[in-house]
Design an enzyme around this catalytic site. Structure first.
Site, PDB file in Angstrom:
ATOM      1  N   LYS A 179      -7.582 -14.651  -9.440  1.00  9.66           N
ATOM      2  CA  LYS A 179      -8.778 -13.579  -8.398  1.00  9.66           C
ATOM      3  C   LYS A 179      -9.615 -12.987  -8.302  1.00  9.66           C
ATOM      4  CE  LYS A 179      -8.502 -12.856  -3.824  1.00  9.66           C
ATOM      5  NZ  LYS A 179      -8.023 -12.518  -2.250  1.00  9.66           N
TER       6      LYS A 179
ATOM      7  N   LYS B  82       1.041  -1.460   0.154  1.00 12.67           N
ATOM      8  CA  LYS B  82      -0.104   0.333  -0.322  1.00 12.67           C
ATOM      9  C   LYS B  82       1.223   1.199   0.189  1.00 12.67           C
ATOM     10  CE  LYS B  82      -4.361  -1.348   1.934  1.00 12.67           C
ATOM     11  NZ  LYS B  82      -5.177  -1.053   2.886  1.00 12.67           N
TER      12      LYS B  82
ATOM     13  N   LYS C  85     -11.897  -6.022  -7.065  1.00 14.46           N
ATOM     14  CA  LYS C  85     -12.071  -4.998  -7.164  1.00 14.46           C
ATOM     15  C   LYS C  85     -10.839  -4.152  -8.361  1.00 14.46           C
ATOM     16  CE  LYS C  85     -13.928  -2.649  -3.404  1.00 14.46           C
ATOM     17  NZ  LYS C  85     -14.529  -2.663  -2.677  1.00 14.46           N
TER      18      LYS C  85
END
Ligand code: SF4
Length: 336
Positions: free
Chosen positions: A196, A113, A199
């Site tokens: 997978k 992140k 979003k």
């Protein structure tokens, strides 16, 4: 499994990977342990990356609504917003003072992140607050995706360290919770067939997405690349549509697609239309429930209020133990 805690990101955009991999499982846990299944919309976590303050209340509400529509019944389980129980932040601070910086800098999610966002201290402290979320309720089980296992390990370490410093081995304050892996989420492939459903990869089928939009996305989704003409036999094992049939269609349909695809007895468009109808059978009642909740928003807000009331009682008891253990002066110590 006595008490389960799981965090929910404040977004109403849940996809079928979330639904099949997590929410359905959470609803089953609720059937087993009722109110001790605690689900928290983690709005304090949402502000660890730059966020839009004006939309966060709506997103928190939408997350509650979407999860209720998808099967979390607040009459059975406990659903609440993290910021409605202030003790999360208090315990988070106590753990922050006890956690070596190196433990946090090692976290894979922090490294990932921090490459995408400017580094706020809160992003580094995210797993400490997560440990506080779980340990505040002394949860013994935490259903998580594989990417969160490292955080649960840290939670166990934080509990161990706290017990060692501030409690006796005979009477530890915190249990060491175990991670229960939501493997289903990893098994739902994205619409692009490349890994997978996620979003961030923009390859999702939204549980609350309009039927037309879902169909448009399925219609153009890749199938077996070797099947160029309608008359070419296909291989369902390499086609994401077949993977979805296995998740949404009955065994007769799965068998039929398996056979007919291999001998070019069914075309991809017809196969996708059939799939669409079967997906819709699952999503239609969820969308109807979501529409009902939008028309009755107090059912969502009331659920959050009573969930927070239930959690606050547990959280206050834990914090009383923690404050005493770390040596804080009790507020009522000056009273006779
Ligand atoms: S018939 Fe169905 S399973 Fe076979 S390649 Fe086409 S979409 Fe995929």
């Amino acid at each position: 499994m006595k008490r389960v805690f799981s965090g929910i990101q404040p977004t109403g955009e849940i996809h079928i990977g979330n639904y099949l991999g997590a929410i359905r499982n959470w609803a089953k846990i609720g059937d087993q342990i009722g109110k001790e299944a605690i689900f928290c919309i983690v709005d304090y976590h949402a502000i660890t990356i730059p966020h839009d303050a004006s939309s966060l209340p709506r997103l928190t509400f939408e997350a509650a609504l979407a999860n209720m529509a998808a099967g979390l019944d607040p009459n059975k389980i406990t659903l609440f917003a993290q910021s409605h129980v202030r003790e999360h932040v208090e315990l988070g601070w106590v753990f922050t003072t006890q956690t070596p910086l190196g433990d946090l800098e090692r976290m894979t999610q922090f490294k990932d992140k921090s490459e995408q966002h400017s580094i706020l201290s809160g992003l580094l402290m995210y797993p400490v607050l997560q440990a506080a979320d779980i340990l505040l309720y002394k949860a013994d089980t935490v259903p998580v995706g594989e990417d969160q296992v490292q955080h649960i390990e840290l939670t166990r370490e934080i509990a161990r360290r706290f017990n060692y410093r501030f409690a006796s081995p005979e009477a530890p304050i915190f249990p060491e919770p175990k991670a229960s892996i939501d493997t289903g989420a990893a098994r739902v492939p994205g619409l692009d067939g490349a890994g997978k459903m996620s979003k961030s990869k923009n390859n999702t089928i939204g549980v609350l997405e309009p039927k037309d939009t879902i169909w448009q996305n399925i219609r153009v989704a890749p199938t077996d690349p070797q099947r160029i003409r309608r008359t070419d036999p296909g291989n369902p094992e390499v086609c994401v549509m077949f993977a979805y049939h296995k998740l949404f269609s009955n065994s007769d349909t799965v068998q039929m697609v398996d056979t007919e695809c291999r001998r070019a007895g069914i075309g991809c468009v017809d196969c996708k239309k059939l799939l669409m109808e079967n997906i819709w059978q699952t999503l239609e009642p969820i969308q109807a429930k979501a529409e009902y909740l939008r028309e009755h928003p107090s059912e969502v807000t009331d659920a959050l209020v009573s969930g927070a009331d239930f959690c606050r009682t547990i959280a206050q008891d834990t914090m009383q133990e923690v404050r005493q253990a770390i040596g804080l002066l009790p507020l009522d110590s000056r009273r006779p």
